[in-house]
Design an enzyme around this catalytic site. Structure first.
Site, PDB file in Angstrom:
ATOM      1  N   ARG A   1      -9.932  -4.672   0.819  1.00 38.37           N
ATOM      2  CA  ARG A   1      -8.753  -4.260   1.585  1.00 38.37           C
ATOM      3  C   ARG A   1      -9.129  -3.597   2.903  1.00 38.37           C
ATOM      4  NH1 ARG A   1      -4.296  -3.849  -2.515  1.00 38.37           N
ATOM      5  NH2 ARG A   1      -2.967  -2.815  -1.035  1.00 38.37           N
TER       6      ARG A   1
ATOM      7  N   TYR B   1      -8.011  -4.521   6.551  1.00 38.76           N
ATOM      8  CA  TYR B   1      -6.648  -4.111   6.908  1.00 38.76           C
ATOM      9  C   TYR B   1      -6.576  -2.593   7.071  1.00 38.76           C
ATOM     10  CZ  TYR B   1      -1.519  -3.794   6.516  1.00 38.76           C
ATOM     11  OH  TYR B   1      -0.170  -3.547   6.741  1.00 38.76           O
TER      12      TYR B   1
ATOM     13  N   ARG C   1       3.168 -10.895  -1.549  1.00 38.37           N
ATOM     14  CA  ARG C   1       3.432  -9.511  -1.924  1.00 38.37           C
ATOM     15  C   ARG C   1       4.347  -9.485  -3.142  1.00 38.37           C
ATOM     16  NH1 ARG C   1       4.264  -7.014   4.059  1.00 38.37           N
ATOM     17  NH2 ARG C   1       4.762  -9.176   4.547  1.00 38.37           N
TER      18      ARG C   1
HETATM   19  P1  NAD Z   1       4.246 -10.552   8.569  1.00 36.00           P
HETATM   20  O1  NAD Z   1       2.968 -11.125   8.120  1.00 36.00           O
HETATM   21  O2  NAD Z   1       5.506 -11.239   8.173  1.00 36.00           O
HETATM   22  O3  NAD Z   1       4.270 -10.342  10.134  1.00 36.00           O
HETATM   23  C1  NAD Z   1       3.105 -10.182  10.907  1.00 36.00           C
HETATM   24  C2  NAD Z   1       3.256 -11.069  12.133  1.00 36.00           C
HETATM   25  O4  NAD Z   1       2.111 -10.884  12.983  1.00 36.00           O
HETATM   26  C3  NAD Z   1       3.321 -12.553  11.787  1.00 36.00           C
HETATM   27  O5  NAD Z   1       4.384 -13.169  12.474  1.00 36.00           O
HETATM   28  C4  NAD Z   1       1.957 -13.091  12.258  1.00 36.00           C
HETATM   29  O6  NAD Z   1       1.996 -14.461  12.617  1.00 36.00           O
HETATM   30  C5  NAD Z   1       1.685 -12.176  13.435  1.00 36.00           C
HETATM   31  N1  NAD Z   1       0.260 -12.112  13.761  1.00 36.00           N
HETATM   32  C6  NAD Z   1      -0.795 -11.909  12.927  1.00 36.00           C
HETATM   33  N2  NAD Z   1      -1.941 -11.922  13.615  1.00 36.00           N
HETATM   34  C7  NAD Z   1      -1.599 -12.106  14.929  1.00 36.00           C
HETATM   35  C8  NAD Z   1      -2.341 -12.224  16.135  1.00 36.00           C
HETATM   36  N3  NAD Z   1      -3.675 -12.127  16.141  1.00 36.00           N
HETATM   37  N4  NAD Z   1      -1.671 -12.425  17.302  1.00 36.00           N
HETATM   38  C9  NAD Z   1      -0.316 -12.531  17.308  1.00 36.00           C
HETATM   39  N5  NAD Z   1       0.435 -12.442  16.202  1.00 36.00           N
HETATM   40  C10 NAD Z   1      -0.202 -12.227  15.027  1.00 36.00           C
HETATM   41  O7  NAD Z   1       4.261  -9.040   8.018  1.00 36.00           O
HETATM   42  P2  NAD Z   1       5.338  -7.883   8.162  1.00 36.00           P
HETATM   43  O8  NAD Z   1       5.580  -7.355   6.813  1.00 36.00           O
HETATM   44  O9  NAD Z   1       6.479  -8.318   9.005  1.00 36.00           O
HETATM   45  O10 NAD Z   1       4.488  -6.790   8.947  1.00 36.00           O
HETATM   46  C11 NAD Z   1       4.684  -6.504  10.326  1.00 36.00           C
HETATM   47  C12 NAD Z   1       3.844  -5.280  10.686  1.00 36.00           C
HETATM   48  O11 NAD Z   1       4.264  -4.152   9.901  1.00 36.00           O
HETATM   49  C13 NAD Z   1       2.351  -5.487  10.387  1.00 36.00           C
HETATM   50  O12 NAD Z   1       1.586  -4.912  11.424  1.00 36.00           O
HETATM   51  C14 NAD Z   1       2.136  -4.710   9.115  1.00 36.00           C
HETATM   52  O13 NAD Z   1       0.828  -4.210   9.004  1.00 36.00           O
HETATM   53  C15 NAD Z   1       3.160  -3.591   9.241  1.00 36.00           C
HETATM   54  N6  NAD Z   1       3.513  -3.083   7.906  1.00 36.00           N
HETATM   55  C16 NAD Z   1       4.329  -3.801   7.074  1.00 36.00           C
HETATM   56  C17 NAD Z   1       4.626  -3.311   5.814  1.00 36.00           C
HETATM   57  C18 NAD Z   1       5.523  -4.043   4.852  1.00 36.00           C
HETATM   58  O14 NAD Z   1       5.697  -3.568   3.724  1.00 36.00           O
HETATM   59  N7  NAD Z   1       6.150  -5.138   5.201  1.00 36.00           N
HETATM   60  C19 NAD Z   1       4.081  -2.090   5.393  1.00 36.00           C
HETATM   61  C20 NAD Z   1       3.231  -1.411   6.265  1.00 36.00           C
HETATM   62  C21 NAD Z   1       2.975  -1.892   7.538  1.00 36.00           C
HETATM   63  N1  UDP Z   2       1.285  -7.120  -7.641  1.00 34.81           N
HETATM   64  C1  UDP Z   2       1.540  -7.655  -8.894  1.00 34.81           C
HETATM   65  N2  UDP Z   2       1.865  -8.973  -8.969  1.00 34.81           N
HETATM   66  C2  UDP Z   2       1.968  -9.774  -7.869  1.00 34.81           C
HETATM   67  C3  UDP Z   2       1.719  -9.218  -6.600  1.00 34.81           C
HETATM   68  C4  UDP Z   2       1.360  -7.889  -6.516  1.00 34.81           C
HETATM   69  O1  UDP Z   2       1.475  -6.959  -9.918  1.00 34.81           O
HETATM   70  O2  UDP Z   2       2.289 -10.966  -8.044  1.00 34.81           O
HETATM   71  C5  UDP Z   2       0.963  -5.677  -7.553  1.00 34.81           C
HETATM   72  C6  UDP Z   2      -0.268  -5.349  -6.723  1.00 34.81           C
HETATM   73  O3  UDP Z   2      -1.440  -5.429  -7.521  1.00 34.81           O
HETATM   74  C7  UDP Z   2       0.048  -3.923  -6.285  1.00 34.81           C
HETATM   75  C8  UDP Z   2       1.572  -3.921  -6.122  1.00 34.81           C
HETATM   76  O4  UDP Z   2       2.039  -5.035  -6.891  1.00 34.81           O
HETATM   77  O5  UDP Z   2      -0.305  -3.000  -7.288  1.00 34.81           O
HETATM   78  C9  UDP Z   2       2.037  -4.073  -4.686  1.00 34.81           C
HETATM   79  O6  UDP Z   2       1.359  -5.203  -4.147  1.00 34.81           O
HETATM   80  P1  UDP Z   2       1.688  -5.794  -2.695  1.00 34.81           P
HETATM   81  O7  UDP Z   2       0.711  -6.881  -2.447  1.00 34.81           O
HETATM   82  O8  UDP Z   2       3.130  -6.104  -2.591  1.00 34.81           O
HETATM   83  O9  UDP Z   2       1.457  -4.569  -1.689  1.00 34.81           O
HETATM   84  P2  UDP Z   2       0.342  -3.439  -1.536  1.00 34.81           P
HETATM   85  O10 UDP Z   2      -0.641  -3.512  -2.653  1.00 34.81           O
HETATM   86  O11 UDP Z   2      -0.274  -3.719  -0.212  1.00 34.81           O
HETATM   87  O12 UDP Z   2       1.131  -2.194  -1.594  1.00 34.81           O
END
Ligand code: NAD
Ligand code: UDP
Length: 327
Positions: free
Chosen positions: A141, A144, A185
């Site tokens: 991980r 990231y 996810r």
């Molecule tokens: P997502 O994967 O749907 O969106 C990410 C977007 O970034 C995608 O459209 C992808 O094509 C684009 N991308 C990736 N690499 C790129 C690059 N090199 N150049 C241009 N575009 C690029 O995910 P999301 O859930 O919408 O997440 C958006 C942001 O929010 C991310 O930075 C993520 O880390 C952050 N975030 C999301 C969550 C969540 O739970 N959804 C939680 C914490 C942080």
């Molecule tokens: N997870 C799970 N089954 C799935 C996908 C994810 O049990 O099919 C679990 C994963 O191991 C983690 C939690 O759900 O403990 C959240 O995972 P996710 O990938 O959504 O986000 P993150 O781990 O980045 O919070």
């Protein structure tokens, strides 16, 4: 009318943010390389004359005059960010560098989407912004987590050294429409599995927890935080021990992954899916729950959408993404 750039704007969260900013009458440019994003998320926005899409990788320098830059470009789902770990850490760090350089030259305000992952497998619960985290630098991980941590550092140093107006938002697990059906996810997996009668795959015991936020609540908080005036914001953050705005945004209602699976199945009583257990991936955090005191104080915000209600909206969306469904 403000001009906004959203990097990563064709993804799940970015597409909601773009719609919200257009709805308030502003100009929006989305830049995305479509690594995990999809044009289908923004088709509905394309005909708006105030909307522009640029196919571009954030790790390559770019130019444009914007009032506000929302930096979202980075794959966010573990299976996708681990698919190409070098590109992931580059998107976080080099992408952030390019955004900050543009902001420095053009005096744009920057909001960076950081993550609860910067707390790693937390030893403090719930997690306040003052917690420094518990992270493996060489795990699967790390591309990231460490990329996002380094991006935070770059933001605060551009602010301290070059006076760039930056705010950091640490987002906790967010779900809703426009997530990719194969995003990987947990919310999207469980709903897609339940809708198709496939096994619901719980990794590990299912006793690990997450706190799930519906996307509308996130967009409300993020847009409010971007609008706060710089110096009153800095002053308020200083009272909490930071000289740079860094704010948790999430829903503090905490659920085990087993409870999430049961809630999804209860909302889909026609599903004949069974729960199965699979190996827990390396470094999977055991507990996660935001302390959102600061967000509440700064912008009078609290999440409004309970899990069961948000899941209903997500289920309605994922039905349209089933193989053979008409979107
Ligand atoms: P997502 O994967 O749907 O969106 C990410 C977007 O970034 C995608 O459209 C992808 O094509 C684009 N991308 C990736 N690499 C790129 C690059 N090199 N150049 C241009 N575009 C690029 O995910 P999301 O859930 O919408 O997440 C958006 C942001 O929010 C991310 O930075 C993520 O880390 C952050 N975030 C999301 C969550 C969540 O739970 N959804 C939680 C914490 C942080
Ligand atoms: N997870 C799970 N089954 C799935 C996908 C994810 O049990 O099919 C679990 C994963 O191991 C983690 C939690 O759900 O403990 C959240 O995972 P996710 O990938 O959504 O986000 P993150 O781990 O980045 O919070």
């Amino acid at each position: 009318m403000k001009k906004h750039l959203i990097t990563g704007g064709a993804g799940f969260i970015g597409s909601h943010l773009a719609r919200r900013l257009l709805d308030q009458g502003d100009e929006v440019t989305v830049m995305d390389n479509l690594f995990t994003g999809n044009k289908s998320n923004i088709y509905g926005l394309m005909e708006n004359p105030r909307f522009t899409f640029i196919l571009h990788d954030v790790t390559q320098p770019f130019w444009g005059q914007f009032d506000e830059i929302y930096n979202l470009a980075c794959p966010a789902s573990p299976i996708h960010y681990q698919r190409n770990p070098v590109e992931t850490i580059k998107a976080s760090f080099v992408g952030m560098l390019n955004v900050l350089e543009l902001a420095l030259k053009t005096k744009a305000r920057v909001l960076h989407t950081s993550t609860s992952e910067i707390y790693g497998d937390p030893l403090v619960h719930p997690q306040p912004e003052t917690y420094w985290g518990n992270i493996n630098t060489i795990g699967i991980r790390s591309c990231y987590d460490e990329g996002k941590r380094a991006a935070e550092t770059l933001c605060v140093d551009y602010c301290r050294e070059y006076n760039v107006d930056v705010r950091l938002v640490r987002i906790f697990n967010t779900y809703g429409p426009n997530m990719h059906p194969q995003d990987g996810r947990v919310v999207s997996n469980f709903i897609m599995q339940a809708l198709q009668g496939h096994d619901i795959t719980i990794y590990g015991s299912g006793q690990q927890t997450r706190s799930f936020q519906y996307v509308d609540d996130l967009i409300e908080a993020v847009t409010r935080l971007m609008q706060l005036e710089r110096y009153p914001l800095a002053e308020a953050c200083r009272r909490h021990g930071f000289d740079i705005p860094v704010v948790n945004v999430g829903n503090p209602n905490e659920f085990t992954i087993r409870e999430l699976a049961e809630t999804v199945l209860a909302l889909l009583p026609e599903s004949n899916s069974k729960i199965v257990y699979r190996a827990l991936p390396m470094d999977d955090p055991q507990r996660r729950k935001p302390d959102i005191t600061l967000a509440g104080e700064l912008c009078d915000w609290a999440p409004a959408v309970p899990l069961a209600e948000g899941l209903k909206h997500a289920i309605a969306y994922f039905r349209t993404r089933l193989p053979g469904a008409c979107a």
